[in-house]
Design a protein around this motif. Structure first.
Motif, PDB file in Angstrom:
ATOM      1  N   ALA A  25      69.775  46.291  75.652  1.00 18.34           N
ATOM      2  CA  ALA A  25      71.119  45.863  76.051  1.00 18.34           C
ATOM      3  C   ALA A  25      72.127  46.963  75.734  1.00 18.34           C
ATOM      4  O   ALA A  25      73.013  47.261  76.547  1.00 18.34           O
ATOM      5  N   VAL A  26      71.995  47.577  74.571  1.00 24.03           N
ATOM      6  CA  VAL A  26      72.893  48.685  74.211  1.00 24.03           C
ATOM      7  C   VAL A  26      72.736  49.823  75.227  1.00 24.03           C
ATOM      8  O   VAL A  26      73.722  50.382  75.716  1.00 24.03           O
ATOM      9  N   ILE A  65      74.038  37.444  73.305  1.00 21.02           N
ATOM     10  CA  ILE A  65      73.557  38.547  72.461  1.00 21.02           C
ATOM     11  C   ILE A  65      73.419  39.803  73.320  1.00 21.02           C
ATOM     12  O   ILE A  65      73.831  40.896  72.931  1.00 21.02           O
ATOM     13  N   GLY A  66      72.851  39.616  74.502  1.00 22.47           N
ATOM     14  CA  GLY A  66      72.745  40.742  75.430  1.00 22.47           C
ATOM     15  C   GLY A  66      74.128  41.293  75.755  1.00 22.47           C
ATOM     16  O   GLY A  66      74.360  42.507  75.706  1.00 22.47           O
ATOM     17  N   LEU A 113      78.675  46.930  73.045  1.00 21.87           N
ATOM     18  CA  LEU A 113      78.478  47.944  71.992  1.00 21.87           C
ATOM     19  C   LEU A 113      78.075  49.285  72.624  1.00 21.87           C
ATOM     20  O   LEU A 113      78.658  50.336  72.316  1.00 21.87           O
ATOM     21  N   ASN A 158      75.883  43.312  73.017  1.00 23.15           N
ATOM     22  CA  ASN A 158      75.227  44.597  72.781  1.00 23.15           C
ATOM     23  C   ASN A 158      75.443  45.572  73.935  1.00 23.15           C
ATOM     24  O   ASN A 158      75.458  46.784  73.733  1.00 23.15           O
ATOM     25  N   MET A 159      75.636  45.047  75.131  1.00 25.05           N
ATOM     26  CA  MET A 159      76.026  45.919  76.244  1.00 25.05           C
ATOM     27  C   MET A 159      77.423  46.464  75.963  1.00 25.05           C
ATOM     28  O   MET A 159      77.717  47.635  76.208  1.00 25.05           O
ATOM     29  N   PHE A 185      80.849  42.528  80.318  1.00 22.54           N
ATOM     30  CA  PHE A 185      79.519  41.959  80.117  1.00 22.54           C
ATOM     31  C   PHE A 185      79.698  40.538  79.605  1.00 22.54           C
ATOM     32  O   PHE A 185      80.370  40.344  78.583  1.00 22.54           O
ATOM     33  N   GLY A 230      74.528  49.045  78.467  1.00 21.64           N
ATOM     34  CA  GLY A 230      75.968  49.308  78.398  1.00 21.64           C
ATOM     35  C   GLY A 230      76.269  50.791  78.479  1.00 21.64           C
ATOM     36  O   GLY A 230      77.198  51.221  79.175  1.00 21.64           O
ATOM     37  N   GLU A 270      76.379  38.780  65.584  1.00 22.70           N
ATOM     38  CA  GLU A 270      75.524  39.894  65.156  1.00 22.70           C
ATOM     39  C   GLU A 270      76.096  41.213  65.692  1.00 22.70           C
ATOM     40  O   GLU A 270      76.292  42.178  64.949  1.00 22.70           O
ATOM     41  N   GLU A 311      71.770  38.376  80.046  1.00 18.82           N
ATOM     42  CA  GLU A 311      70.774  37.321  79.862  1.00 18.82           C
ATOM     43  C   GLU A 311      71.189  36.344  78.781  1.00 18.82           C
ATOM     44  O   GLU A 311      70.656  35.241  78.693  1.00 18.82           O
ATOM     45  N   SER A 312      72.128  36.737  77.943  1.00 18.30           N
ATOM     46  CA  SER A 312      72.583  35.875  76.846  1.00 18.30           C
ATOM     47  C   SER A 312      73.840  36.516  76.270  1.00 18.30           C
ATOM     48  O   SER A 312      74.190  37.645  76.597  1.00 18.30           O
ATOM     49  N   GLU A 352      65.933  40.839  75.569  1.00 16.12           N
ATOM     50  CA  GLU A 352      66.639  42.043  76.015  1.00 16.12           C
ATOM     51  C   GLU A 352      65.734  42.953  76.844  1.00 16.12           C
ATOM     52  O   GLU A 352      66.151  43.487  77.865  1.00 16.12           O
TER      53      GLU A 352
END
Ligand SMILES: Cc1ncc(C[n+]2csc(CCOP(=O)(O)OP(=O)(O)O)c2C)c(N)n1
Ligand code: SF4
Lengths: 247, 352
Positions: free
Chosen positions: A74-75, B58-59, B65, B62-63, B26, A78, B88, B55-56, A104
């Motif tokens: 996921a990071v 959390i996803g 981030l 983090n995107m 996101f 982005g 998180e 997808e969530s 992820e």
């Protein structure tokens, strides 16, 4: 005298913190060689995961983002979407990618994110002291499966390279090992292909690298190296599971 | 561009993000904030930006981030259950000194709760809802106009201090339609993002965005550095609104949607000849302590109103002079249970 072997430019000249016989270092080297080959060091962003490989930035001479446990895909998504002219790769262990981060990885792969994922499968959680991972072999003793992994209770070792190969978004998925010179040569080729696919903008590329963790397996480096060939490869066969160039 | 529009609070957030230069969003659907991803999924691609339905949560965080780490302006939004999942990532962003805007359109909780307006995520927002003892900037709009203005401010403050910023509203403000004067992004001097991860040319220093500190004393030093930054924020970036506090014998305090209802109740009190004022925090972190200190030198009677059983009231108590009284009236969420102005007027009369 002709110099025939040098450190890849993308790797720093530092001492390793990995245990003797650990395959992380060899895999680092192959990734660095691929970066050198395509001359992409200056435009590559690495995404480090949680685990023994977290110190990615200590070895690779590139910009690095450190991701939470399991979230590297996921990071990386982005980062790649905001800098689409960059090469973005994640480097993740099996606890990281196949346990906490399954959501992820599956969805980044399914979106066909134009990133490369290096997945190091050593059948255990290395950094935290050798607990059972989703890739732990049936019968394998770990610090949280002291009686051996029991498939009835713990399920079966996950084959990620095959699993991801089912997804339309994946351009390339392969499993490699670095336990013999022949396999190292093959692994080098596969890792290069994975990066080439990103350079060419073909979509998600995935490399599963079987690796030894002598420390947590309680084995000497040579025996651990042998176990990769005798126990892991039969269950986790090497090879290419998806290659859009062949479709 | 200063045209008058009639839009929803959530849309104002999305419009402000675009005006602020945010091109990366996101998110993951959840009521009552889904208008934000819906708007941005339509508007960002034509601007060359990216919308990802993750997808969530959390996803999504983090995107954010990953995008923020490359130095661009990026955003995510959600509501309670999703914000819990984002904690998180928020902790990691705080630990990595990354800017980024997170919008929380609060709904009832805990658990699945319900979609009624609630202010019960105050602690989660202002105390650093994840691990590690960090804080984030928290802005609390009370109108559609402020949804626009404060979202834009959130981007600037977040970049300026390298701290994630949250816009904390509830379903009343998110779903309400009001007039909005959309204005261009204010010109704020911001430092260059020299720390950003972009890939590096030969000879440039390596940039690493990380939150791992293992060296002797490194983690302690990080904590003191961030502590100093939070204090600087508390000195420089306090924001609040005061209504008729100069002569007030009772000061009502509330944030966001509740403050609007309180305003009407205060007008009723003034009409009845009672000297009642309003103090509305706009920044919840940093909490506008100075305003409470100053007002409680003269006024010793405070009434805090919240759509919860009481969370901000603790900050009010910590901020007023020692001899000031702080009472509380709460209405935690339940179908159709927003307090009416008359109801609040009754509470004011009881304490006046
Ligand atoms: C949310 C969260 N849970 C647990 C941990 C603890 N943790 C650190 S490394 C690790 C396992 C890493 O194992 P693996 O991904 O297989 O990498 P290896 O160390 O074997 O290379 C765990 C569970 C963590 N850092 N964060
Ligand atoms: S614990 Fe295992 S994976 Fe980690 S460095 Fe040592 S051998 Fe490698």
């Amino acid at each position: 005298m002709k110099q025939v072997f040098t450190r890849p430019e993308s790797l720093k000249d530092v001492q390793t913190h990995f245990c003797p016989g650990c395959h992380h270092g060899s895999i680092h080297r192959l990734v660095a060689e691929a970066m050198d080959e395509f001359d992409i060091r200056s435009k590559t962003i690495g995404v480090a995961s949680v685990g023994c490989s977290v110190f990615l930035y200590g070895y690779f001479d590139i910009d690095v983002i450190e991701a939470p446990h399991g979230r590297a895909p996921a990071v990386a998504t982005g980062a790649k979407r905001s800098r689409d002219d960059r090469i973005v790769f994640t480097y993740q262990g099996d606890g990281d990618l196949a346990a906490i981060g399954t959501s992820e990885i599956i969805h980044a792969a399914n979106r066909g994110e134009d990133i490369t994922v290096i997945f190091v499968n050593n059948t255990t959680y290395g950094m935290t002291g050798g607990q059972m991972a989703p890739t732990t072999m049936v019968g394998q003793k770990t610090s949280t499966s002291p009686y051996g992994r029991n498939q009835a209770k713990d399920g079966y070792p996950i084959r990620m390279a095959e699993l991801l190969a089912q997804l339309e978004g994946v351009a390339f998925s392969a499993r490699v090992a670095v336990n013999s010179p022949k396999n190292v040569m093959q692994a080098k080729k596969m890792i290069k292909t994975a990066f080439r696919y990103q350079v060419e903008g073909r979509g998600f590329s995935f490399i599963e690298a079987l690796a030894a963790c002598p420390t947590n397996w309680g084995m000497k480096p040579l025996a651990a190296n042998e176990r990769v060939g005798s126990e892991m490869i039969p269950y986790f066969p090497l090879g290419v599971y998806r290659n859009t160039a062949n479709l | 561009m200063s045209e008058k529009l009639f839009v929803k609070g959530n849309e104002a957030v999305a419009m402000a993000a675009i005006e602020a230069g945010c091109r990366y969003y996101f998110g993951y659907p959840i009521t009552p904030q889904s208008d934000i991803p819906e708007y941005l999924s339509r508007e960002l691609p034509p601007l060359g930006g990216e919308f990802i339905q993750a997808e969530s949560e959390i996803g999504a965080i983090n995107m954010l981030l990953g995008a923020s780490a490359t130095g661009v302006r990026a955003m995510t939004s959600s509501s309670g259950p999703g914000i819990s999942l984002k904690q998180e990532g928020i902790s990691y962003m705080a630990g990595s000194e990354l800017p980024g805007v997170i919008v929380d359109i609060m709904r009832a909780g805990p658990g699945l709760g319900g979609i009624d307006a609630s202010q019960a995520d105050y602690f989660q927002a202002t105390r650093g809802g994840g691990h590690g003892g960090y804080r984030i900037i928290v802005l609390a709009p009370a109108s559609v106009q402020e949804m626009y203005d404060l979202t834009m401010l959130a981007f600037d403050l977040s970049d300026l201090y390298r701290i994630p910023a949250m816009v904390l509203a509830d379903s009343v403000i998110g779903q309400m339609k009001e007039s909005l004067t959309a204005h261009p992004r204010p010109q704020t001097a911001l430092p260059a993002k020299e720390w950003a991860v972009r890939g590096r040319e030969a000879g440039e220093p390596q940039n690493v965005v990380k939150s791992l500190y293992l060296g002797d004393g490194e983690m302690e030093a990080f904590h003191w550095k961030m502590h100093a930054r939070y204090q600087e924020l508390a000195e420089k970036e306090n924001r609040w609104e005061e209504v008729q506090t100069e002569d007030a014998k009772l000061v009502v305090t509330a944030f966001g949607s509740t403050a609007r209802i309180a305003k009407t109740a205060i007008a009723m009190a003034r009409e009845a000849g009672m000297k009642v004022g309003l103090l509305r925090p706009i920044t919840l972190f940093p909490f506008p302590r100075q305003a409470y200190e100053a007002i409680s030198r003269n006024c010793k009677n405070f009434l805090t109103i919240e759509l919860s059983t009481g969370q901000m009231v603790e900050d009010v108590r910590l901020s007023v002079a020692r001899d000031a009284e702080v009472s509380f009236y709460g209405r935690p969420p339940g179908a159709g249970s927003l307090p009416t102005p008359e109801e609040l007027f009754e509470q004011i009369k009881k304490r006046y």
